[in-house]
Design an enzyme around this catalytic site. Sequence first.
Site, short mmCIF file in Angstrom:
data_model
loop_
_atom_site.label_atom_id
_atom_site.label_comp_id
_atom_site.label_asym_id
_atom_site.label_seq_id
_atom_site.Cartn_x
_atom_site.Cartn_y
_atom_site.Cartn_z
N LYS A 188 -12.91 19.59 1.20
CA LYS A 188 -13.43 20.47 0.56
C LYS A 188 -12.71 21.24 -0.43
CE LYS A 188 -17.27 20.99 3.63
NZ LYS A 188 -18.06 21.95 4.60
N HIS A 189 -13.39 21.73 -1.31
CA HIS A 189 -12.47 22.79 -2.49
C HIS A 189 -12.10 23.87 -1.75
CE1 HIS A 189 -12.59 20.10 -5.87
NE2 HIS A 189 -13.83 19.95 -5.78
#
Length: 620
Positions: free
Chosen positions: A253-254
């Site tokens: 995920k970011h």
Amino acid sequence: MAGRRAVAAAVAALSAVLLAPGLSQPHDVAGKRPLMLKIDQALLLIHNELHNEDLTVSWLSDYCYQCLYQYLGLVPMNNTSGKPRVEVAVDAQHSVTLQLSGTSDGKELCKIHYHFGEFGNYSLIVKRLYRSTTNVSCTIGINASPVNSNLPILYAFLIYMGILSILTLGHFFINMDPVKNWLHKKLNPRETDRLINSELGSPTGADSVTGDHGTNVWSVSQRRLRSLDTFRGLSLIIMVFVNYGGGKYWFFKHQSWNGLTVADLVFPWFVFIMGSSISLSLSSLLRRGCSKWQALGKILWRSFLLFLIGVLVVNPNYCLGPMSWDSLRIPGVLQRLGFTYLVVAIMELLFARVVAASENLEMPYSAFQDILCYWPQWLFILSLEATWLCLTFLLEVPGCPQGYLGPGGIGDFGKYDNCTGGAAGYIDRLLLGEEHIYQHPSSNVIYQTTVAYDPEGILGTINSVFMAFLGLQAGRILLFYKDQHKQILSRFFIWSLIMAVISVALTKCSKDEGFIPINKNLWSLSYVTTLSCFAFMLLLLIYYLVDIKRWWSGAPFFYPGMNSILVYIGHEVFEDYFPFKWKMKDNQSHAEHLAQNLIATSIWVVISYVLYRKRIFWKI
């Protein structure tokens, strides 16, 4: 056909192995997982054995820089029953610090640092030390072991390595002389390379003024540069995987604010290779006799289409309801690609030199010839970066300190909770309106921000232009030193080293303490230089393996790289449809999410391979 059957069988095997009972099904002391737990959480039973003090429990994640402690629970004093008084769910993604304070005076009694395991069952016992009236001990014990949530990744890796082994053996079989002779009678691979061109970097082979396909837009020598398509395809496939969820792993995920994860790598790489494409394709387009005005028209049209598709088709604010101007997101991935392409392609077109097809681009030797020959472009880029620096650090943002680069929310000890992104967020909210930017930024996961913030906003677009321009430099190197492999490799390495030195200076080798931290949400200058460093090195490696030594064909990434727009838009549009998504038996299982996301991503690889074999390439 055999290849498709092998992939189908592998997908079935992947699903069967990753979804096997017991692989990631957690359990507590009673034999099954508490229903209250979600993915990346653990159960903590807090025992307060103090007879005269209620406890307030707070927590803080290691990944939350300069954050306020967050309330976790209230634990009443011991009633001599010996049973835990409170059950709480705690974060298992990162190490956390638990702070226990007395409710009477708020005084800290103890603090403990621990990394909980997913779906583990733990006890925290708080008691007075023997013969002490003031000192308190806090100890954590394990009631039931956590699951190994990373095990599905290992199984998936082994499965894909098995697929690779099978395909390698198949390739060896196909290259046997009897088989090769038969295949060459049935197939004509050169025809495919003659007809296809990349669609996102520049005008394509079908854009010839006369409609002639004689010169390939990517051709630096007589052979198509497969490394560029492979690089693009690799970035795209990782992007598809992380957009589908990445198995719900935090490193897919970011990053919430400063720092890098796998998900933060791919978009800048895509921008970088788009810049490389511009250099090569415009050179070929002008060589084929296309005028600069015609090329400008194609550039404007492509930019407009990318922006339009991004706004009307691939728009994450649709999750808020039907399309409405009141909530339509204006910035976005394709919008930024379109604007970046527009700026860099026009800049390159203005200074492009029309070169005859037989003419070499070699110039009088200079160590900096690929820079000095384009000094006006560098001057323009440096002026853009000066603009970014001035706006970022000098613009007055109401209620926020000058030059603020933080996430707001509970970061910076909660002093600037509505200052998310500093000048970048302020400019977007001022010019676009808060309703027309991204409503769920990654900063709200850990920093609990409440204001809208768009990672593809206006100010960050300046640095995406810089990223594409560095990619343009890579393309120029391929043109200036065509067929001089040592020169090309050395130039890639030198540029990577330069970018690394700049990144070290800007960040001071620190995640949060540098002058300009690496930050994907801001598209900070250090983020661009760091990802450019990686991009030059990765392109060096792929170019060496694919185009020089030809030890690797670029498969399977080469195929989606040839149909990048179709794969990107398709994976966004059909994200919620079968076979890309289905109802899970346990939606709190990394294994099920990983299987679903890998299968969905693999399907797009298969689709792009089939389209490649059928010579179907969607270009804009």
